[in-house]
Design a protein around this motif. Structure first.
Motif, mmCIF file in Angstrom:
data_model
loop_
_atom_site.group_PDB
_atom_site.id
_atom_site.type_symbol
_atom_site.label_atom_id
_atom_site.label_comp_id
_atom_site.label_asym_id
_atom_site.label_seq_id
_atom_site.Cartn_x
_atom_site.Cartn_y
_atom_site.Cartn_z
ATOM 1 N N ASN A 1 -4.349 21.069 7.762
ATOM 2 C CA ASN A 1 -3.005 20.948 7.202
ATOM 3 C C ASN A 1 -2.029 21.965 7.777
ATOM 4 O O ASN A 1 -0.815 21.734 7.777
ATOM 5 C CB ASN A 1 -3.049 21.106 5.678
ATOM 6 C CG ASN A 1 -3.765 19.968 4.996
ATOM 7 O OD1 ASN A 1 -3.780 18.845 5.502
ATOM 8 N ND2 ASN A 1 -4.384 20.226 3.858
ATOM 9 N N THR B 1 3.470 23.794 9.439
ATOM 10 C CA THR B 1 2.818 22.517 9.166
ATOM 11 C C THR B 1 3.560 21.421 9.906
ATOM 12 O O THR B 1 4.785 21.468 10.049
ATOM 13 C CB THR B 1 2.766 22.210 7.662
ATOM 14 O OG1 THR B 1 2.166 20.929 7.457
ATOM 15 C CG2 THR B 1 4.152 22.209 7.048
ATOM 16 N N ASP C 1 3.082 18.144 9.035
ATOM 17 C CA ASP C 1 3.164 17.009 8.113
ATOM 18 C C ASP C 1 4.274 17.278 7.104
ATOM 19 O O ASP C 1 4.226 18.251 6.345
ATOM 20 C CB ASP C 1 1.826 16.816 7.400
ATOM 21 C CG ASP C 1 1.778 15.527 6.596
ATOM 22 O OD1 ASP C 1 2.816 14.853 6.505
ATOM 23 O OD2 ASP C 1 0.711 15.194 6.063
ATOM 24 N N THR D 1 3.321 17.773 3.431
ATOM 25 C CA THR D 1 2.600 18.977 3.029
ATOM 26 C C THR D 1 3.587 20.061 2.639
ATOM 27 O O THR D 1 4.538 20.313 3.371
ATOM 28 C CB THR D 1 1.707 19.480 4.186
ATOM 29 O OG1 THR D 1 0.802 18.440 4.556
ATOM 30 C CG2 THR D 1 0.927 20.714 3.773
#
Length: 656
Positions: free
Chosen positions: A357, A372, A374, A377
């Protein structure tokens, strides 16, 4: 659940941003003592059936059930309230039955003394239960026999799980209700508009991140189209150059035969050099393109080309040498790609965390950035760590994403806690070994091993690494445990790798040796000469019956661990692995994907090769960076890889 966690992070960030330290401390305390356990079904069931009932905590059991009953009472769903009342009676009866089975009639008497009158007010069905501690064989009594059966307990456990799962589907409503009486809310309620502003800014940031993903994908598509057009143009120019060169060659041959036959080989050599230069001028970098087109002969033009190659970190030089075999490498098919531009110097290392992550990337500017890729996230762990000197090694704690270890060129090892956002320990190697070339955490025990070298400065980086020191550190006390034996004046260790259970440590050295250590005994168990050159990277194979090694000469071998010295697979990527010009602290490395089938290698070119291990297909090429690719890594579970470049950027590429 995701919305609730996001709300908690939002409130925590707001309190930190405004400097409300006392309020933040109160908030953290309430979260730790949360009676509702975050409304997670498994935690609630474990609390009831594994803690409160077996340990006879009747007061806590009644309080927990009352907690949920209180907040469901504000709900308009009367069926849920009625079901909880029935479930509460069954759980309390299970408490009584368990106490009887454990011969703890005193706990049954105590229970009815405290809560008997309240239970009778709710239902007269409890009347018979007051006699159960005084019966000799209550499990044989027709009134209670069913409650002692295993089937009744399983039905109770299942109904409890189903009920709480249904209730917690509306967790965010319960969560808001529970916040009404929280102490810290009273301190920030007047500043709610500011909190809402932070939330709106976060939403805007997420939208911008999504837009960046789409733009990067569009850029990749345009780059692929551009490469295709450039390939066509290169082919046309090559054909045109061949025709022109043939006619020029015939004329030149006629003149040279008549005048000076000895010059003939030189003329042919110059013509061949012109064709190669023109063929490659179209391909890679625009700033080199214009100079190579006009470079037909002469020492001044050759010097200009050489200087351009040096300024571009060797990328153009590698492109010249790899051109002959580059066509057999297809470009990877990319689902999406994201570029991180936070660094100001070439990337020396980049690593996925244990869960994948989070990403840590290190630069020669002396900073490590945690981020990160993403957008879904939470970005609460994002941070910049200033080390003040070049970072040579990075490694995440294997069991969680909590700790990041950083090794520098001045002998420092920093342990960064991503939750607390601070350095929890600042270690130093001995003055004799200032360069921390690699760090590896054990996948099982709270220990890590550091490979330090006595040298490290100068343009000939590998040649000046000096001697090696392998130290095992305890991550609880942050003190050295032992120094692994390497013999007298051992060559520097460049790369480390643990096997899956942490019992075996593999280490590669600048003299081409691979060393294997038994960590439980702290002794070297075997070793063999693997390369004629320095080894820059080493990896265990997916089934750990083999080990991969990458030499500074660009040769990759897969060695059998069952038949020592036997090569199972090999590949020569020397056309990609020339020394990084101008980056004395960067060295080539490789990374295996989660399945152990694809091997990604750093590159002195703007593209990096991805080889298929034991496959019959040719390799792939990554999308181009603007400079050599100096660091690589694979996601621990997904087909996603990292590339860090001398152009200061880090890219996350997801394969389709």
């Amino acid at each position: 659940m995701e919305k609730m966690r996001h709300a908690e992070e939002l409130v925590r960030e707001f309190l930190v941003f405004r400097g409300f330290t006392n309020t933040l401390e109160s908030y953290e305390t309430e979260l730790r003592t949360d009676i509702g356990k975050g409304f997670e079904v498994n935690k609630i069931l474990d609390l009831i059936f594994s803690v409160y009932v077996p340990k006879f905590h009747a007061d806590k059991l009644v309080a927990l059930l009352g907690f949920f009953k209180h907040y469901l009472s504000s709900s308009s769903d009367t069926l849920l309230v009625s079901t909880l009342s029935k479930l509460e009676a069954s759980i309390l009866r299970f408490y009584v039955i368990h106490a009887v089975q454990c011969n703890r009639n005193d706990k049954v008497v105590e229970f009815f003394a405290l809560y008997g009158s309240e239970l009778l007010q709710r239902s007269q069905d409890w009347t018979l239960w007051f006699a159960i501690p005084y019966k000799k064989n209550p499990h044989m009594d027709p009134e209670f026999r069913v409650f002692f059966s295993k089937e009744w307990y399983q039905a109770l456990h299942l109904s409890s799980r189903n009920f709480f799962s249904e209730v917690f589907s509306a967790t965010h409503i319960l969560y808001i209700n529970s916040f009404r009486n929280s102490k810290f809310v009273l301190n920030i309620v007047s500043r709610l508009p500011a909190l809402l502003k932070v939330s709106s800014e976060m939403n805007a940031t997420n939208i911008l991140k999504r837009d960046i993903v789409h733009l990067n994908l569009k850029l990749s598509q345009l780059q692929a189209l551009l490469d295709e057009k450039e390939a066509q143009l290169r082919q046309f120019r090559s054909m045109e150059g061949s025709i022109g060169s043939s006619s020029n060659l015939r004329e030149e041959s006629t003149r040279t035969v008549k005048n000076s036959p000895d010059v003939f080989p030189t003329s042919i050599s110059q013509v061949g050099q012109i064709e190669v230069s023109q063929d490659l001028a179209v391909g890679e970098l625009g700033n080199v393109h214009s100079e190579l087109i006009g470079s037909t002969s002469g020492d001044d033009d050759s010097a200009s080309l050489s200087n351009d190659c040096l300024r571009n970190g060797g990328a153009d030089n590698a492109s010249l040498k790899e051109n002959d075999g580059d066509e057999d490498f297809a470009e990877v098919k990319v689902e999406h790609q994201e570029t991180f531009l936070g660094h100001t110097s070439p990337i020396s290392r980049c690593r996925f965390s244990a869960s994948g992550n989070n990403i840590a990337s290190a630069s020669l500017d002396g900073t490590v950035r945690i981020w990160t890729y993403d957008t879904s996230t939470p970005a609460s762990r994002n941070a910049t760590i200033y080390c003040g000197t070049e970072i040579l090694s990075l490694d995440w704690e294997c069991k969680s994403d909590r700790l990041l270890l950083i090794g520098t060129s001045d002998g420092c090892i920093k342990a960064w806690n991503v939750d607390a956002k601070r350095v929890v320990c600042d270690l130093s190697t001995t003055e004799s070994f200032p360069s921390v070339l690699d760090i590896k955490c054990s996948p099982v025990e709270p220990i890590f091993v550091s490979a330090a070298a006595s040298g490290g400065a100068g343009s000939k980086y590998v040649g000046n690494l000096g001697f090696a020191s392998l130290t095992v550190w305890n991550m609880k006390t942050w003190k050295p445990m032992t120094v692994l034996p390497l013999g007298e004046d051992p060559p520097a260790i460049t790369s480390l790798c643990f096997n899956h259970n942490g019992k075996i440590l593999a280490a590669s050295a600048v003299d081409g040796m691979i060393h294997m250590f038994d960590m439980s005994a702290g002794l070297q168990i075997t070793g063999w000469p693997a390369h004629d050159s320095s080894i820059t990277s080493i990896l265990f194979g997916p089934d750990e019956t083999s080990i991969f090694s990458l030499g500074s000469d660009g040769k990759i071998f897969e060695w059998s661990l069952q038949n020592q010295g036997q090569i199972l697979w090999s590949i020569d990527c020397s056309r990609f692995c020339y020394p990084f010009i101008g980056s004395k602290y960067c060295r080539h490395e490789m990374a295996l994907d989660a399945n152990g089938r694809r091997l990604l290698v750093t590159s002195s070119s703007v593209r990096a090769p991805i080889y298929q291990v034991h496959g019959h297909l040719n390799g792939w090429r990554t999308l181009p960076h603007g400079a050599p690719i100096t660091a690589v890594d694979w996601h621990p579970t997904l087909p996603i890889f990292l590339t860090g470049s001398a152009d200061n950027s880090v890219r996350v590429t997801s394969l389709s």
